[in-house]
Scaffold this active site. Structure first.
Site, PDB file in Angstrom:
ATOM      1  N   HIS A  35      -5.977   1.083   2.750  1.00  0.00           N
ATOM      2  CA  HIS A  35      -4.830   1.366   3.614  1.00  0.00           C
ATOM      3  C   HIS A  35      -4.442   2.845   3.592  1.00  0.00           C
ATOM      4  CE1 HIS A  35      -3.346  -2.109   5.655  1.00  0.00           C
ATOM      5  NE2 HIS A  35      -3.114  -2.833   4.575  1.00  0.00           N
ATOM      6  N   GLU A  47      -5.653  -2.535  -0.553  1.00  0.00           N
ATOM      7  CA  GLU A  47      -4.501  -1.629  -0.584  1.00  0.00           C
ATOM      8  C   GLU A  47      -4.946  -0.175  -0.662  1.00  0.00           C
ATOM      9  OE1 GLU A  47      -1.922  -3.073   0.291  1.00  0.00           O
ATOM     10  OE2 GLU A  47      -2.569  -5.109  -0.186  1.00  0.00           O
ATOM     11  N   GLU A  64       0.797  -1.235   0.000  1.00  0.00           N
ATOM     12  CA  GLU A  64       0.000   0.000   0.000  1.00  0.00           C
ATOM     13  C   GLU A  64       0.820   1.270   0.000  1.00  0.00           C
ATOM     14  OE1 GLU A  64       0.349  -1.042   4.513  1.00  0.00           O
ATOM     15  OE2 GLU A  64       0.213  -2.127   2.611  1.00  0.00           O
TER      16      GLU A  64
END
Length: 869
Positions: A306, A303, A269
């Site tokens: 995040h 991701e 991420e």
């Protein structure tokens, strides 16, 4: 490779956390990129931390050599090396420190730090990869603003990417070019990223809820861009969903994703520059299954989410890993449920938890979701931290309700934006924002092990009352022999047998070792539906009659509870069979009940095929093994296969009719078409067990007619477990058809290694010598060997050959990539729960690994814990 043989392992304790002595508000990185000799100049603006201990500036390194060190623009000699770390004694409160290093990305087979991948240069810095690039206080509580200048030969590296927003770029007369990137948001070093290489982009845009337009780009190798459309749609959907559900808006002008072939994990991420394993970006009907499509959507979302739950609010230290991962797994699960079938998604998530995390919780590597110590942090990227971490936070949503939980997460982001926070900070924010008392609930962060809940129901016909008596225990785990009672929220319903309905759901919250709850108004004993929606990640022992389970499998209005009843019906029967508790009559009666329930599911017009596909799946052998201690894997396999074969024969006409019906549904990504494809393969599974020869013909016909990877892979999966010319012909065709596609060839390896074929072990040995196999690509290694390790009948060969094969792999792979090698220790570490003869062979394999003279810290820790725990 880190050599741990010559020195005792260093154990990092959570209780020893101390704030850093120095902070680095700003860092400038200048890279002169080259595949074999990249020059790095790092300029750190350092400030003494008022909360620190007043010590020297400690800059972590891993295999680095400082070519020069300057302080405030002048050469500096007052520095020293302590192990891999560069330590500088500095007076005063603030300085500028400049360090030059040179690294060899091509030699970096560990794929941590800056490494080469097929001519590309890319990074992976979580957890401690940045220290392989330059000297730095490589810990998540040091947050810095990054300015990055990348310079490279333009012909070799036409695309230069890093975190944040592009600031400037240009070309030089010598054929080089450069680009400057700046990330205005302070971040820890593990979120740093760069990518350089010959890439093309699929582009899009997203307008945020405040009206800003964000440029989106997914970068891949030329020729792969036609398979990025699904990932782009998933990214845009994720951004919109996070705004709607959590109020989180993206905060840069650009969001980049890069797909690379060599990657230890699924994706990373990094702020504004996510780096992905190609497996979770590239998808089209010809090369990706429905499961692959779901994986792309879920990982892209994970991701992206995040950006707030991990980047804007990050971890204070690595013991807090579940702060970002558990919360973000929950968020991606919720997103995927909203994008598709919520009931099916819940069942899939629980299946993963039970197959991966429950065994972890009952084995030598058990640990709390917030561990207390570690030797190598990469070993704690586990199903416990991720999946159980998500379930623990999900329980908070059950206790609070969605609106109050959202108030808690809003408070969390407001309080800790721009900070390195702890799991306690998160729990406290939910507690305050949702108005909950979570004092006892915090034990979920402290105690390892899967709680066991025993339930007994009694009915008093005279008073019409029903009493539920609960007992909870948390089993001993390494380092935690005695446990305290947990807070366990159980969604519960009591069904009237006559009407097939219930009068409303109850939330029972356990918080003591033993408790009873009484309900009135039941003239007849009801049927108990417990832990609906899997509201708590616990193991339930609530003995129910076959009639009750058949009733729930047919009538329960909670999709998960209906699935659970069907699973439990099969589990009870198979466990009794494995333990030799069934005479012929009981075996026949049990099979008949299962067939009746399955037949009703196949005929139920109210079910959609996606859900029907879940309900007809037999429990996996790993989950069945969790019900037994010790377990004879061969006996579990034999009994499960015998039941499957009997059901394939008993319901043969229904399975064939189902396969014919589903085969007539044209390809599409809608739920009806996806459900048909799922059921089609399940029908083949049962028919193959009952009549291998005829089903080989049917499976080959499905393979030949397939216009999508789901049907083709499903047919090939069944054929791989059978003998006959159809198997060999399909495998040869599949390899020839997709020889140039690395991801699809991974499937070719995996299907053979995970097959039911009696010679699967021999096949794996042969495949390891195939020209397409390599130990340097993690995807290829996992495709062959992880599929094999998850194949009980092959891995648990009675002579121990399967164990020896995995031990050989670990020893060969460890010098190349210790992070990936360590992942293969856990299957061997289950030896204590296996019957004595196999257990001795598994332990011997572990001891052989432990005796090797040069093991990475990753493998050394896993092996030692597996032998001692």
């Amino acid at each position: 490779m880190k050599d741990s043989a010559s020195q005792p392992p260093v154990v990092i304790q959570r209780a020893d956390y101390r704030p850093p002595a120095w902070l680095v508000p700003d860092i400038a990185l200048d890279f002169l990129l080259d595949l074999s000799a990249t020059q790095v100049t790092a300029t750190l603006d350092v400030e003494r931390n008022p909360a620190g201990d007043g010590g020297p500036l400690r800059l972590n390194g891993d295999g680095l050599v400082a070519q020069s060190v300057a302080v405030d623009g002048e050469p500096h000699s007052a520095w020293r090396m302590e192990g891999d770390d560069l330590v500088v004694d500095l007076p005063g409160e603030a300085h500028q420190v400049t360090i030059e290093t040179t690294i060899d990305p091509t030699a970096n087979t560990q794929l941590s730090g800056l490494y080469a991948s097929g001519g590309l240069l890319c990074t992976q810095c979580e957890a401690e990869g940045f220290r392989r690039i330059t000297f730095f206080p490589d810990r998540p509580d040091v947050l810095s603003r990054y300015t990055v200048t990348l310079t490279a030969d333009k012909a070799a590296f036409p695309v230069l990417l890093s975190n944040g927003n592009p600031m400037d770029s240009g070309e030089e007369e010598d054929g080089t070019h450069w680009a400057i990137w700046h990330d205005p948001w302070p971040k820890p070093s593990y979120l740093f990223a760069l990518v350089a290489g010959d890439l093309v982009a699929t582009r899009g845009t997203f307008t945020t809820m405040s009206g800003r337009e964000v440029e989106l780009a997914i970068w891949v190798r030329a020729g792969d861009e036609t398979r990025t459309g699904h990932a782009m749609r998933a990214l845009i959907a994720s951004m919109a969903w996070d705004e709607k559900v959590y109020g989180r808006e993206y905060d840069l002008d650009l969001f980049n994703i890069v797909a690379v072939s060599d990657f230890n994990a699924g994706a990373m991420e990094n702020k504004g520059l996510n780096i992905f394993n190609t497996r979770y970006i590239l998808a089209d009907p010809e090369t990706a299954t429905d499961g692959d499509y779901d994986g792309v959507e879920g990982v892209v979302a994970h991701e992206y989410f995040h950006n707030w739950s991990g980047n804007r609010v990050t971890c204070r230290d690595w013991f807090q890993l579940s702060l970002k991962e558990g919360f973000t797994v929950l968020r991606d699960q919720q997103f995927s449920a909203d994008m598709g079938s919520a009931p099916v998604k819940r069942i899939e998530d629980v299946r993963v938890l039970r197959s991966a995390q429950f065994p972890e919780d009952s084995g030598p590597l058990a640990h709390p979701i917030r561990p207390n110590s570690y030797q190598e942090i990469s070993n704690f990227y586990t199903a416990t931290v991720y999946n159980k971490g998500a379930e623990v936070i999900r329980m908070m949503t059950v206790l609070a309700g969605s609106e109050r939980f959202r108030a808690g997460t809003d408070l969390y982001f407001e309080r800790h934006d721009g900070e390195a926070a702890t799991c306690e900070d998160f729990v406290k924010a939910i507690e305050d924002g949702a108005g909950l008392d979570l004092a006892q609930f915090r034990r979920w962060y402290e105690q390892a092990g899967t709680p066991q809940v025993d339930v007994a129901m009694t009915h008093d016909a005279a008073s019409g009352s029903v009493t539920l008596a609960f007992k909870q225990t948390v089993p001993p785990t390494p380092g935690q022999p005695v446990k305290q009672p947990m807070v366990i929220p159980l969604r519960t319903a009591l069904f009237d047998r006559a009407s097939g309905a219930h009068g409303g759901e109850h939330l029972i919250v356990l918080n003591e070792a033993a408790q009873t709850f009484t309900f009135d108004g039941f003239a007849q004993a009801p049927v108990l539906s417990l832990n609906r929606g899997f509201s708590a990640p616990v193991a339930i022992n609530a003995p129910q009659s076959v009639d009750d389970l058949v009733f729930l499998a047919a009538h329960d209005d909670d999709a998960f509870a209906r699935y659970e009843a069907m699973q439990q019906l099969v589990v009870q029967h198979l466990v009794a069979a494995v333990e030799d508790r069934l005479d012929d009559a009981a075996r026949a009666a049990g099979r008949a009940a299962i067939a009746g329930a399955l037949g009703a599911i196949l005929a139920d017009p109210a079910l959609d095929d996606l859900m029907r596909g879940e309900l007809v799946m037999l429990p996996g052998e790993a989950y069945l093994a969790e019900q037994l201690n010790p377990v004879d894997p061969a006996r579990v396999h034999a009994e499960r296969e015998a039941l499957k074969a009997w059901l394939g024969t008993e319901l043969g006409d229904a399975w064939r009719a189902l396969h014919d019906r589903c085969s007539a549904v044209p390809y599409g990504l809608d739920a009806a078409a996806r459900g048909a494809r799922k059921l089609k393969t399940q029908a083949l599974v049962y028919l193959a067990a009952a009549d291998p020869a005829q089903t080989a013909l049917r499976a080959k016909a499905q393979y030949d007619a397939a216009d999508n990877m789901t049907d083709r892979q499903g047919a090939l999966m069944v054929l791989c477990g059978l003998d006959g010319p159809q198997r060999e012909a399909a495998l040869a065709d599949f390899h020839a058809r997709f020889a140039d596609n690395r991801l699809v060839i991974d499937k070719w390896f995996s299907l053979q290694a995970g097959s039911l074929h009696p010679k699967a072990l021999d096949h794996v040995r042969a495949l390891a010598q195939h020209p397409d196999f390599t130990l340097t690509n993690p995807n290829r290694v996992r495709a062959l060997y992880m599929a094999f390790a998850a194949n009980p009948q092959a891995f648990h060969a009675a002579d121990g050959a399967g164990y020896a094969l995995i031990a050989d792999l670990i020893l060969a792979l460890d010098p190349i990539n210790g992070n990936v090698a360590a992942r293969f220790v856990a299957p061997l570490g289950r030896w204590r729960r296996i019957e004595p003869q196999r257990a001795a062979l598994m332990r011997a394999a572990l001891e052989r690994i432990a005796a090797a003279p040069r093991l990475s810290r990753d493998v050394r820790e896993q092996v030692s814990k597996s032998l001692e725990g």
